[in-house]
Design an enzyme around this catalytic site. Structure first.
Site, mmCIF file in Angstrom:
data_model
loop_
_atom_site.group_PDB
_atom_site.id
_atom_site.type_symbol
_atom_site.label_atom_id
_atom_site.label_comp_id
_atom_site.label_asym_id
_atom_site.label_seq_id
_atom_site.Cartn_x
_atom_site.Cartn_y
_atom_site.Cartn_z
ATOM 1 N N ILE A 172 0.823 -1.202 0.000
ATOM 2 C CA ILE A 172 0.000 0.000 0.000
ATOM 3 C C ILE A 172 0.854 1.248 0.000
ATOM 4 C CG2 ILE A 172 -1.640 1.315 1.415
ATOM 5 C CD1 ILE A 172 -1.961 -2.272 1.860
ATOM 6 N N ASP A 173 1.975 1.223 0.719
ATOM 7 C CA ASP A 173 2.841 2.396 0.823
ATOM 8 C C ASP A 173 3.421 2.763 -0.547
ATOM 9 O OD1 ASP A 173 3.697 4.374 2.512
ATOM 10 O OD2 ASP A 173 5.380 3.256 3.333
ATOM 11 N N ASP A 174 4.002 1.770 -1.234
ATOM 12 C CA ASP A 174 4.547 2.038 -2.566
ATOM 13 C C ASP A 174 3.461 2.486 -3.528
ATOM 14 O OD1 ASP A 174 7.545 1.221 -3.320
ATOM 15 O OD2 ASP A 174 6.904 0.065 -1.593
ATOM 16 N N HIS A 220 0.279 8.355 3.978
ATOM 17 C CA HIS A 220 0.584 8.390 2.548
ATOM 18 C C HIS A 220 -0.652 8.092 1.712
ATOM 19 C CE1 HIS A 220 5.029 7.483 3.695
ATOM 20 N NE2 HIS A 220 4.742 8.770 3.782
ATOM 21 N N GLU A 261 2.569 6.149 -2.986
ATOM 22 C CA GLU A 261 3.605 7.083 -3.436
ATOM 23 C C GLU A 261 3.782 7.043 -4.962
ATOM 24 O OE1 GLU A 261 5.303 9.394 -1.726
ATOM 25 O OE2 GLU A 261 4.166 8.897 0.069
#
Length: 660
Positions: A401-403, A477, A406
């Site tokens: 989810i983080d990648d 994020h 971003e």
């Protein structure tokens, strides 16, 4: 690596002494000009580091257990060669502290398991136990309880060569794979990195192999005659005692396990492992699961020339970073997607034209990296269409989810010649990210609702985080991405915002799960809340601004030591670093404090700390795999985050899309 004998890296107490880049508050006009020059230099430096294919990747530095375990694997498989051994030993020796120990992060204290593994690796390289550096290491280990005090994973490596008894290790039966997905302690109760490691280790635990030891390790025991002193069980009324007794029962089961049941379980494990091998031969794009998968398959009869094994070993070779001095460092993972999206954001926010060829090329590469197949995340979210990005070159089973958040932010910074292709990828990514929201309104990194309390209780799981609960930095994020997509009023975004506000700590900061630590968490959350429409005057933002001002170092920068994960007095304290100073500045700028003294002092520190070539130096570790237990120095952090901060200071804040 150099450090004082107490592991403080020269710091005077938790707050570091002022660095040589100390600056008085600079006149606004001169500071603006200095920041603009530093931004331009940093842009040129970062552009020069782009791969012709469009991606960026910095070295991912962790600790010497990666190098030691690589040598032990090769020794176990019978493929250890003199050149690899010599190069690895050169790196390991260079990382030793003066007191004989090895740390797990720059300037950190000695760590027992890392020291045991490094010592054994150097023995494999031919370093005699009586050599001064080896004698210091073994004395340090004995003073801290010897091998018996090391972590389970370290003792597993030693058991492979008979240096530790398998009977004295926690049991991990392959029958674990038979547990249904709703049952406690099924493999999907573990975080993806843990389950990828545990499944092959169930095979190793069942097989209990022992290769001939090339030398004894008596010098690492406090009493070689009793290497594993008896320890009483914890009371049966608590979870520790319950799971210790469960482990004893599993040891009994190991002796009487039905051959057919056990054989079937190991075949299921083998199929599970092979099905999850990536196209590049690795597993999950990270070194530890790959190492244990190779061992497990080898024990099940896969010879080294089998295509699965050959591809796996070749993938491990790609984790090696060869230095100019001939040393060899093993990366635990590689971060091209993460580095590329962060570099794209930094360059766009630093004034590079949105249709600059380097940015377009980066977007082309990121679009090609989109994952459009279903992975293990679907166990908790069946029916959710795929559409995310992973951290690594190849990791289709585990987009995160983080990648994804971003990457979506990066895609929106660029004017691509095929906007329809970008829009389609963004739509898929947003849909998948929203679908991965956990029940509490927040987001974890890889899985939804991966919050079981039981995995961390197992005697086997003493190596760091084994679950993937939602965190403030990942949630921030996602909220920031949704704001830039004009989705702030989406009920799912509102729940995420409410969760973030509830997670703010009493001092005004937010905990950082994937970066060190409260400076990272706060540097992630404040820009997200601001993008979502909270004014700079909002009480939560003012508390965060106040906290950042209170922990600013005397030299104008910010830093937070990894010891903040364990010791309250280190929270927000540590030598100034380029990435952490940038995180603080990004938060303060988002809060509308551009002309404040903390911002001016922070910008002055960044510009003064910049090297002539436009880069920054940062030996300190500011990333985490597991808070405290596994620390990371992302070598590109020192470039992308300072550039983002300076770019926003010079060019202003990027504007979210309007609702609707």
């Amino acid at each position: 690596m150099t450090a004082t004998t107490d592991g403080s890296a020269g710091a005077v107490g938790p707050r570091a002494a002022a660095a040589s880049t100390t600056n008085d508050t600079t006149a606004p006009e001169a500071l603006d000009a200095s920041a603009a020059r530093a931004t331009a230099r940093a842009v040129e430096h970062l552009l020069a580091r782009q791969d012709p294919a469009g991606w960026w990747k910095g070295d991912l530095e962790t600790n010497v257990t990666m190098d030691a375990e690589d040598l032990l694997l090769r020794q176990f498989l019978g493929i250890l060669d003199a050149g690899t051994t010599r190069a690895a030993a050169l790196h390991i020796r260079r990382e030793q502290r003066e007191d004989g120990a090895w740390a797990t992060f720059y300037g950190g204290p000695g760590e027992l398991s890392a020291t045991v593994e490094a010592y054994v690796a150097l023995r494999l390289a031919g370093d005699p136990p009586e050599a001064p550096h080896m004698a210091r290491a073994s004395a340090w280990v004995r003073a801290r309880g010897g091998i018996a005090g090391a972590r389970v994973f370290t003792r597993i490596w030693l058991a492979l060569f008979g240096w530790w008894r398998w009977e004295d290790l926690p049991e991990l039966p392959p029958e674990l794979l038979f547990l249904p997905k709703w049952f406690p302690l099924n493999i999907y109760d573990f975080g993806c990195w843990a389950r990828q490691t545990i499944v092959p280790l169930t095979v190793v635990s069942a097989k209990r192999p022992v290769r001939p030891a090339p030398f004894p390790l008596d010098e690492l025991h406090t009493d070689p005659a009793r290497p594993n002193p008896h320890r009483p069980l914890a009371p049966a009324t608590g979870w520790d005692g319950i799971f210790q007794r469960l482990d004893k029962a599993l040891h009994v089961y190991h002796r009487f396990a039905p051959r057919g049941v056990r054989g079937t379980a190991m075949n299921v494990a083998a199929r599970w492992i092979v099905e999850r091998q990536e196209n590049d031969g690795c597993w999950g794009g990270i070194q530890p699961p790959a190492v244990y998968s190779v061992i497990a398959l080898h024990l099940l009869g896969y010879d080294l020339e089998h295509p699965v094994m050959r591809a796996g070993l070749e993938s491990l070779d790609r984790f090696a970073v060869w230095r100019e001095d001939g040393s060899r460092m093993i990366e635990a993972c590689q971060s091209p997607v993460w580095d590329t999206c962060l570099a794209t954001i930094a360059l766009a926010d630093a004034g590079l034209s949105p249709d600059h060829p380097a940015l377009v090329k980066a977007v082309d590469w990121m679009l090609d990296e989109e994952i459009t197949r279903t992975g293990d995340w679907a166990v908790r979210r069946p029916g959710l269409p795929p559409g995310g990005w992973a951290f690594e070159f190849h990791n289709d089973n585990y987009p995160d989810i983080d990648d994804t958040a971003e990457v979506l932010l990066a895609l929106r910074r660029v004017r691509h010649p095929d906007p329809a292709r970008v829009e389609a990828a963004v739509a898929r990514g947003v849909r998948w990210t929203l679908g991965m929201q956990s029940k509490n309104g927040a987001w974890g990194a890889f899985d939804a609702d991966n919050t079981s309390v039981f995995p961390n209780k197992l005697p086997f799981c003493d190596f760091g985080e084994v679950i993937d609960p939602p965190s403030a930095d990942v949630t921030a994020h996602v909220v920031e991405m949704l704001a830039y997509e004009g989705r702030t009023q989406d009920p799912r975004a509102r729940r995420g915002i409410e969760w973030l506000l509830a997670e703010q700590e009493s001092n005004g900061a937010w905990f950082g799960r994937w970066g060190v630590n409260h400076v990272y968490g706060t540097g992630s959350v404040v820009p997200a809340l601001a993008a979502a429409g909270l004014p700079g005057s909002h009480p939560a933002i003012r508390r965060a601004v106040g906290w950042l001002g209170s922990v600013q170092n005397d030299d104008g920068g910010w830093g937070e030591d990894l010891r903040s994960y364990k010791e309250e007095e280190w929270v927000g304290r540590g030598p100034s670093t380029a990435s952490q100073t940038a995180w603080a500045l990004i938060a303060l700028l988002a809060a509308g404090d551009r002309d404040s003294e903390p911002v001016r002092r922070g910008v002055a520190w960044l510009t003064a700390a910049q090297r002539e070539d436009g880069s920054w130096d940062e030996p300190h570790f500011t990333g985490t795999g597991f808070p405290w237990d596994f620390s990371i120095n992302y070598h590109l952090y020192r470039q992308v985050f300072p550039l983002t901060a300076l770019g926003r200071y010079v060019y202003g804040e990027p504007a979210p899309r309007k609702e609707g």
